[in-house]
Write a protein that holds these residues in place. Sequence first.
Motif, PDB file in Angstrom:
ATOM      1  N   LEU A  44       0.841  -1.198   0.000  1.00 53.55           N
ATOM      2  CA  LEU A  44       0.000   0.000   0.000  1.00 53.55           C
ATOM      3  C   LEU A  44       0.876   1.249   0.000  1.00 53.55           C
ATOM      4  CD1 LEU A  44      -2.705  -1.073   2.603  1.00 53.55           C
ATOM      5  CD2 LEU A  44      -3.004  -0.832   0.137  1.00 53.55           C
ATOM      6  N   PRO A  45       0.461   2.284  -0.743  1.00 55.16           N
ATOM      7  CA  PRO A  45       1.264   3.512  -0.783  1.00 55.16           C
ATOM      8  C   PRO A  45       1.096   4.389   0.454  1.00 55.16           C
ATOM      9  CG  PRO A  45      -0.664   3.743  -2.182  1.00 55.16           C
ATOM     10  CD  PRO A  45      -0.673   2.321  -1.669  1.00 55.16           C
ATOM     11  N   ASN A  46       0.151   4.074   1.315  1.00 56.66           N
ATOM     12  CA  ASN A  46      -0.099   4.857   2.521  1.00 56.66           C
ATOM     13  C   ASN A  46       0.449   4.128   3.743  1.00 56.66           C
ATOM     14  OD1 ASN A  46      -2.125   5.690   0.531  1.00 56.66           O
ATOM     15  ND2 ASN A  46      -2.820   7.031   2.135  1.00 56.66           N
ATOM     16  N   PRO A  47       0.901   4.901   4.746  1.00 50.81           N
ATOM     17  CA  PRO A  47       1.277   4.278   6.011  1.00 50.81           C
ATOM     18  C   PRO A  47       0.042   3.657   6.674  1.00 50.81           C
ATOM     19  CG  PRO A  47       2.201   6.483   5.843  1.00 50.81           C
ATOM     20  CD  PRO A  47       1.224   6.335   4.724  1.00 50.81           C
ATOM     21  N   VAL A  48       0.190   2.426   7.154  1.00 48.90           N
ATOM     22  CA  VAL A  48      -0.903   1.687   7.791  1.00 48.90           C
ATOM     23  C   VAL A  48      -0.381   1.095   9.091  1.00 48.90           C
ATOM     24  CG1 VAL A  48      -2.461  -0.299   7.571  1.00 48.90           C
ATOM     25  CG2 VAL A  48      -1.966   1.117   5.570  1.00 48.90           C
ATOM     26  N   PHE A  49      -1.244   1.119  10.134  1.00 48.26           N
ATOM     27  CA  PHE A  49      -0.858   0.522  11.404  1.00 48.26           C
ATOM     28  C   PHE A  49      -2.068  -0.147  12.040  1.00 48.26           C
ATOM     29  CE2 PHE A  49      -2.121   4.880  12.299  1.00 48.26           C
ATOM     30  CZ  PHE A  49      -2.996   4.742  13.360  1.00 48.26           C
ATOM     31  N   VAL A  50      -1.787  -1.066  12.946  1.00 48.80           N
ATOM     32  CA  VAL A  50      -2.820  -1.715  13.750  1.00 48.80           C
ATOM     33  C   VAL A  50      -2.335  -1.693  15.194  1.00 48.80           C
ATOM     34  CG1 VAL A  50      -4.135  -3.829  14.174  1.00 48.80           C
ATOM     35  CG2 VAL A  50      -3.479  -3.229  11.828  1.00 48.80           C
ATOM     36  N   LYS A  51      -3.227  -1.272  16.104  1.00 48.16           N
ATOM     37  CA  LYS A  51      -2.906  -1.223  17.529  1.00 48.16           C
ATOM     38  C   LYS A  51      -3.862  -2.117  18.304  1.00 48.16           C
ATOM     39  CE  LYS A  51      -1.256   3.567  17.648  1.00 48.16           C
ATOM     40  NZ  LYS A  51      -1.511   4.907  18.229  1.00 48.16           N
ATOM     41  N   GLU A  53      -5.769  -2.904  22.217  1.00 44.15           N
ATOM     42  CA  GLU A  53      -6.533  -2.057  23.137  1.00 44.15           C
ATOM     43  C   GLU A  53      -5.654  -1.280  24.114  1.00 44.15           C
ATOM     44  OE1 GLU A  53     -10.758  -3.605  24.164  1.00 44.15           O
ATOM     45  OE2 GLU A  53      -9.488  -5.391  23.944  1.00 44.15           O
ATOM     46  N   ALA A  54      -4.414  -1.699  24.273  1.00 44.58           N
ATOM     47  CA  ALA A  54      -3.476  -0.981  25.134  1.00 44.58           C
ATOM     48  C   ALA A  54      -2.689   0.067  24.335  1.00 44.58           C
ATOM     49  CB  ALA A  54      -2.518  -1.959  25.807  1.00 44.58           C
ATOM     50  N   HIS A  55      -3.132   0.335  23.108  1.00 47.31           N
ATOM     51  CA  HIS A  55      -2.528   1.341  22.225  1.00 47.31           C
ATOM     52  C   HIS A  55      -1.129   0.945  21.756  1.00 47.31           C
ATOM     53  CE1 HIS A  55      -5.643   4.468  23.100  1.00 47.31           C
ATOM     54  NE2 HIS A  55      -5.759   3.732  24.190  1.00 47.31           N
ATOM     55  N   ARG A  56      -0.800  -0.340  21.808  1.00 46.68           N
ATOM     56  CA  ARG A  56       0.505  -0.805  21.333  1.00 46.68           C
ATOM     57  C   ARG A  56       0.384  -1.217  19.874  1.00 46.68           C
ATOM     58  NH1 ARG A  56       0.401  -4.204  26.420  1.00 46.68           N
ATOM     59  NH2 ARG A  56      -0.771  -5.491  24.984  1.00 46.68           N
ATOM     60  N   TRP A  57       1.394  -0.853  19.073  1.00 49.22           N
ATOM     61  CA  TRP A  57       1.393  -1.279  17.677  1.00 49.22           C
ATOM     62  C   TRP A  57       1.606  -2.779  17.615  1.00 49.22           C
ATOM     63  CZ3 TRP A  57       4.518   3.402  18.124  1.00 49.22           C
ATOM     64  CH2 TRP A  57       3.878   4.522  17.601  1.00 49.22           C
ATOM     65  N   ILE A  58       0.703  -3.453  16.905  1.00 48.81           N
ATOM     66  CA  ILE A  58       0.872  -4.894  16.716  1.00 48.81           C
ATOM     67  C   ILE A  58       1.283  -5.222  15.280  1.00 48.81           C
ATOM     68  CG2 ILE A  58      -0.574  -5.631  18.626  1.00 48.81           C
ATOM     69  CD1 ILE A  58      -2.872  -6.048  16.702  1.00 48.81           C
ATOM     70  N   THR A  59       1.075  -4.278  14.370  1.00 46.80           N
ATOM     71  CA  THR A  59       1.636  -4.395  13.027  1.00 46.80           C
ATOM     72  C   THR A  59       1.674  -3.007  12.394  1.00 46.80           C
ATOM     73  OG1 THR A  59       1.603  -5.648  10.955  1.00 46.80           O
ATOM     74  CG2 THR A  59      -0.503  -4.889  11.770  1.00 46.80           C
ATOM     75  N   VAL A  60       2.680  -2.818  11.557  1.00 46.84           N
ATOM     76  CA  VAL A  60       2.834  -1.587  10.782  1.00 46.84           C
ATOM     77  C   VAL A  60       3.373  -1.993   9.415  1.00 46.84           C
ATOM     78  CG1 VAL A  60       3.251  -0.093  12.796  1.00 46.84           C
ATOM     79  CG2 VAL A  60       5.179  -1.173  11.641  1.00 46.84           C
ATOM     80  N   ASN A  61       3.079  -1.179   8.399  1.00 43.94           N
ATOM     81  CA  ASN A  61       3.634  -1.510   7.096  1.00 43.94           C
ATOM     82  C   ASN A  61       4.921  -0.716   6.853  1.00 43.94           C
ATOM     83  OD1 ASN A  61       2.679   1.050   6.402  1.00 43.94           O
ATOM     84  ND2 ASN A  61       1.539   0.351   4.621  1.00 43.94           N
ATOM     85  N   GLU A  62       5.561  -0.985   5.709  1.00 45.29           N
ATOM     86  CA  GLU A  62       6.846  -0.363   5.413  1.00 45.29           C
ATOM     87  C   GLU A  62       6.721   1.155   5.269  1.00 45.29           C
ATOM     88  OE1 GLU A  62       8.385  -2.507   2.046  1.00 45.29           O
ATOM     89  OE2 GLU A  62       8.442  -4.382   3.171  1.00 45.29           O
ATOM     90  N   GLU A  63       5.607   1.628   4.722  1.00 42.41           N
ATOM     91  CA  GLU A  63       5.413   3.077   4.584  1.00 42.41           C
ATOM     92  C   GLU A  63       5.326   3.757   5.950  1.00 42.41           C
ATOM     93  OE1 GLU A  63       5.459   5.372   2.065  1.00 42.41           O
ATOM     94  OE2 GLU A  63       6.272   3.669   0.951  1.00 42.41           O
ATOM     95  N   PHE A  64       4.716   3.090   6.916  1.00 41.55           N
ATOM     96  CA  PHE A  64       4.654   3.649   8.273  1.00 41.55           C
ATOM     97  C   PHE A  64       6.061   3.752   8.854  1.00 41.55           C
ATOM     98  CE2 PHE A  64       3.978   3.637  12.850  1.00 41.55           C
ATOM     99  CZ  PHE A  64       2.949   4.560  12.990  1.00 41.55           C
ATOM    100  N   CYS A  65       6.856   2.724   8.634  1.00 43.04           N
ATOM    101  CA  CYS A  65       8.247   2.750   9.113  1.00 43.04           C
ATOM    102  C   CYS A  65       9.016   3.874   8.438  1.00 43.04           C
ATOM    103  CB  CYS A  65       8.926   1.408   8.840  1.00 43.04           C
ATOM    104  SG  CYS A  65       8.249   0.037   9.788  1.00 43.04           S
ATOM    105  N   ARG A  66       8.811   4.054   7.130  1.00 42.36           N
ATOM    106  CA  ARG A  66       9.492   5.114   6.403  1.00 42.36           C
ATOM    107  C   ARG A  66       9.077   6.492   6.938  1.00 42.36           C
ATOM    108  NH1 ARG A  66      10.537   2.520   2.078  1.00 42.36           N
ATOM    109  NH2 ARG A  66       8.408   2.186   1.360  1.00 42.36           N
ATOM    110  N   LEU A  67       7.789   6.663   7.208  1.00 42.28           N
ATOM    111  CA  LEU A  67       7.288   7.939   7.724  1.00 42.28           C
ATOM    112  C   LEU A  67       7.889   8.262   9.091  1.00 42.28           C
ATOM    113  CD1 LEU A  67       5.169  10.325   7.534  1.00 42.28           C
ATOM    114  CD2 LEU A  67       3.666   8.832   8.854  1.00 42.28           C
ATOM    115  N   THR A  68       7.947   7.273   9.961  1.00 42.05           N
ATOM    116  CA  THR A  68       8.443   7.509  11.324  1.00 42.05           C
ATOM    117  C   THR A  68       9.965   7.457  11.428  1.00 42.05           C
ATOM    118  OG1 THR A  68       8.271   5.159  11.901  1.00 42.05           O
ATOM    119  CG2 THR A  68       6.346   6.570  12.358  1.00 42.05           C
TER     120      THR A  68
END
Length: 174
Positions: A44-51, A53-68
Motif C-alpha cells: 500500500l502507498p499509505n502508512p498503515v498501522f494496527v494497535k 486495546e493498550a494502544h501498542r502497535w501490533i503491526t505496521v507496514n513499510e510506509e509507516f516505518c518510512r514515515l516515522t
Amino acid sequence: LYAALYLAVRRSNAILRRRAEERREAQQSMQRVTDFLNTLVNGLPNPVFVKDEAHRWITVNEEFCRLTGKTREQLLGGTDFDHFPEHQARAAWDHDDLAFASNEPVATPPRVRDAHDGPRWLLTRKCSARLPHGARILIGVITDVTDLTTAQREMQDAKGAAEAGDPAKSQFLA
C-alpha cells in the motif's frame, strides 16, 4: 494376537501420518495467506498501522516505518509515547480512544514532522474492529495531504489579495 496388534499399530501410524500431513498442509495454507496479506499491506502507498486495546502497535507496514524513520522491530509493542513528543503522543492516544469508543471511522488531521524533519500535514483515519475471539483492534491509515493543504492556503491568499484589490480598483475607477 501379535498379528492383530501389528495391524492396529500400523493403522494408527497411517492415521497419525495422514493427520500430520493435513496439519502440515493447513500450516502451509495459513502461511500463504499470511504472506499474501503482508505483501498486500506492505504494498500500500499509505502508512498503515494496527494497535491493540493498550494502544501498542501490533503491526505496521513499510510506509509507516518510512514515515516515522523507525524499524518495525523498534515500533512493535510500543506506544506513541515511546516514540513521539508528549503533545503528539497525547493527541494520538486521545484520538485512538475516540475511535475505540465509536463504531464509525474517525479522521484526525494533525500536523506532524516526518522522519526527515520536514513539516507534513497528515490525515489519519482510524476505526476499531473486533476480532473473532473478542479482542478489539484499531486500524489506522495515514494520507499525506500536504500538497492539498498548501494549495488551499495559496488559493485563500490569492482570494484575499484579490478582495483587497477590489476597493482600490473601485476608487481608481471613481
